[in-house]
Design a protein around this motif. Structure first.
Motif, short mmCIF file in Angstrom:
data_model
loop_
_atom_site.label_atom_id
_atom_site.label_comp_id
_atom_site.label_asym_id
_atom_site.label_seq_id
_atom_site.Cartn_x
_atom_site.Cartn_y
_atom_site.Cartn_z
N GLU A 391 0.83 -1.21 0.00
CA GLU A 391 0.00 0.00 0.00
C GLU A 391 0.86 1.25 0.00
O GLU A 391 0.56 2.23 -0.70
CB GLU A 391 -0.92 -0.02 1.22
CG GLU A 391 -2.00 -1.11 1.14
CD GLU A 391 -2.77 -1.28 2.45
OE1 GLU A 391 -2.48 -0.52 3.41
OE2 GLU A 391 -3.62 -2.17 2.51
N LYS A 392 1.96 1.23 0.75
CA LYS A 392 2.82 2.41 0.82
C LYS A 392 3.47 2.69 -0.53
O LYS A 392 3.70 3.85 -0.90
CB LYS A 392 3.90 2.21 1.88
CG LYS A 392 4.76 3.45 2.08
CD LYS A 392 5.57 3.38 3.36
CE LYS A 392 6.33 4.68 3.58
NZ LYS A 392 7.07 4.68 4.85
N HIS A 393 3.74 1.65 -1.30
CA HIS A 393 4.36 1.82 -2.63
C HIS A 393 3.32 2.04 -3.72
O HIS A 393 3.67 2.10 -4.90
CB HIS A 393 5.22 0.59 -2.96
CG HIS A 393 6.54 0.56 -2.26
ND1 HIS A 393 7.73 0.83 -2.91
CD2 HIS A 393 6.88 0.30 -0.97
CE1 HIS A 393 8.74 0.74 -2.05
NE2 HIS A 393 8.25 0.41 -0.86
N ASN A 394 2.04 2.15 -3.32
CA ASN A 394 0.95 2.40 -4.27
C ASN A 394 0.90 1.36 -5.38
O ASN A 394 0.68 1.68 -6.55
CB ASN A 394 1.07 3.80 -4.88
CG ASN A 394 0.90 4.90 -3.84
OD1 ASN A 394 -0.03 4.83 -3.02
ND2 ASN A 394 1.78 5.88 -3.86
N LEU A 395 1.10 0.10 -5.01
CA LEU A 395 1.04 -0.99 -5.97
C LEU A 395 -0.38 -1.56 -6.00
O LEU A 395 -1.06 -1.59 -4.96
CB LEU A 395 2.05 -2.07 -5.60
CG LEU A 395 3.53 -1.64 -5.65
CD1 LEU A 395 4.43 -2.71 -5.07
CD2 LEU A 395 3.94 -1.30 -7.07
N PRO A 396 -0.84 -2.04 -7.15
CA PRO A 396 -2.20 -2.57 -7.25
C PRO A 396 -2.35 -3.88 -6.47
O PRO A 396 -1.77 -4.90 -6.84
CB PRO A 396 -2.38 -2.79 -8.75
CG PRO A 396 -0.99 -2.92 -9.30
CD PRO A 396 -0.12 -2.06 -8.44
#
Length: 449
Positions: A391-396
């Motif tokens: 979530e922190k890396h904004n990954l799907p």
């Protein structure tokens, strides 16, 4: 006797001294005077001088020999004779020859050519003695890697090249359309899939091409390169570093045993490679930063379009070529830097339980300006912490459900690393540029031949 029975390769001539053989190959060079013609024949395994004496052959054969040009293809029949002064220690006394094709206007002549010209003719440049030697070193490196893993209980498990998501961030991905399913990407790494394989077979490795859409023009960067990536269940970061050291020592020592002819041609100083034996050096990222600060090694950064030096080197920044080469000036064999700041490393790396600001990551730097040759880590095995990182890396999140399953069903500590084949071959061979150590280099400004 069948020609097949007589056919021989140049690197095996010592086994047939005094016997009649047939060699097939290409003319590397040719000279002649009076009744003698000297043909240097290259067949892929080596080079042999073939001596053609007019009184030993027909007029037609002697005339044919005089028409030969650089890179003409032919078959030579003759007797193997020991000659210490000759290339490889043996010569052929020619009794006959058959021409397959006369090469005309071969573009890469014995004169000096510029880098741009040579890379444009890479498909032919590969035939040169230096490139031939480098490719043989590359083959030895790859054989050593496979022998090491196969001999230590690892199983080869191929990872896909087309993937639905990023492994190490989206900024360096090559994207393509995948039928009606949307976008797919060329793999940056086989690691995530290797983790799944390791949960099945325990110790695995994946070996194949990887792709990075980086706009880097350095002597160490390619957009398509080969990586070997072992992944091990129940290995922690220390096990990971130990295995990396064992592997690199094995590769170097194997090449020293099997590539002396190539090293001699390349004029490689092998005394430096002979020092590559365990234990290697190790230091934490924080200790490395302390060393950079003490020695006034700056961080080079672009500010308003201008590159500036930042001193002292700030903790939390990643190392580049300047820092890596400075650190390695003090060492004659590889050094592992470990425990990097979590903010500059990939989402799947496990945080140090003793310091959440760093992850259990390690990079192996090679001596002689080799740069980073290995990057690895202990992987995060806690599903909640891994979710937090995704979530922190904004990954799907939906793309990583299968990866999270590895933590839902029988999660264990596990580790792995990736070794870049071209970086290692460049270092071991002493090549000046990474484009010399892969048959057909792909760089930001080149996709042909």
């Amino acid at each position: 006797m069948s020609p097949y029975k007589l056919f021989q390769y140049i690197d095996k001539l010592s086994e047939v001294e005094g016997k009649e053989v047939i060699l097939r190959g290409w003319v590397q060079n040719k000279t002649g005077k009076g009744k003698l013609q000297f043909i240097q024949l290259r067949d892929g395994t080596g080079v042999c001088q073939c001596v053609l004496f007019r009184d030993n052959v027909s007029e037609e054969v002697f005339a044919d020999a005089k028409t030969l040009t650089q890179e003409s293809s032919l078959e030579i029949k003759g007797t193997v004779r020991k000659e210490d002064r000759a290339i490889g220690g043996y010569e052929i006394d020619v009794t006959g020859l058959k021409i397959y094709q006369i090469s005309k206007d071969y573009p890469i002549t014995p004169k000096e050519h510029g880098d741009a010209f040579l890379i444009e003719h890479r498909h032919l440049w590969l035939r040169s003695s230096r490139q031939h030697a480098i490719m043989r070193v590359r083959a030895a490196v790859i054989k050593a890697i496979r022998d090491f893993f196969d001999g230590n209980g690892f199983k080869l498990m191929d990872s896909p090249i087309l993937t639905p998501s990023a492994c190490e961030g989206t900024s360096t991905l090559f994207e393509t359309k995948y039928f009606d399913l949307g976008s797919a990407y060329l793999s940056q790494s086989g690691q995530l899939y290797a983790e799944a394989s390791a949960m099945s077979l325990g110790k695995v490795y994946t070996f194949g091409p990887t792709f990075r859409a980086e706009r880097s023009k350095t002597r160490k960067h390619l957009t398509e390169f080969w990586m070997v990536e072992p992944e091990m269940a129940f290995f922690d970061i220390n096990d990971d570093m130990d295995l990396a050291e064992d592997l690199v020592e094995y590769i170097v020592q194997y090449c020293l045993k099997t590539c002396q002819k190539e090293f001699n041609l390349l004029e490689r100083d092998t005394t430096k490679l002979e020092k590559v034996k365990r234990p290697f050096h190790r230091m934490s990222y924080s200790n490395a930063v302390d060393w950079l600060v003490e020695n006034n090694i700056p961080l080079k950064k672009k500010v308003d379009g201008q590159e500036v030096d930042i001193l002292p080197f700030p903790w939390g920044e990643d190392f580049g070529t300047v820092q890596e080469e400075a650190l390695m000036e003090q060492f004659e064999k590889p050094c592992i830097i470990h425990r990097y700041p979590s903010e500059i490393k990939a989402f799947y790396m496990k945080r140090d339980p003793d310091n959440s600001d760093v992850v259990l990551a390690m990079d192996m730097l090679g001596p002689e300006k080799a740069g980073e040759i290995i990057g690895g880590s202990q992987r995060e095995d806690n599903i909640d912490l891994l979710l937090e990182r995704i979530e922190k890396h904004n990954l799907p999140l939906e793309d990583f459900q299968w990866y999270l399953d590895l933590r839902r069903f029988g999660s264990v500590p596990h580790s792995g690393f990736g070794l870049g084949i071209e970086r290692v071959v460049k270092w071991i061979s002493g090549a000046a540029h990474i484009r010399e150590v892969i048959p057909f280099p792909r760089m930001i400004y080149r996709i042909v031949p």
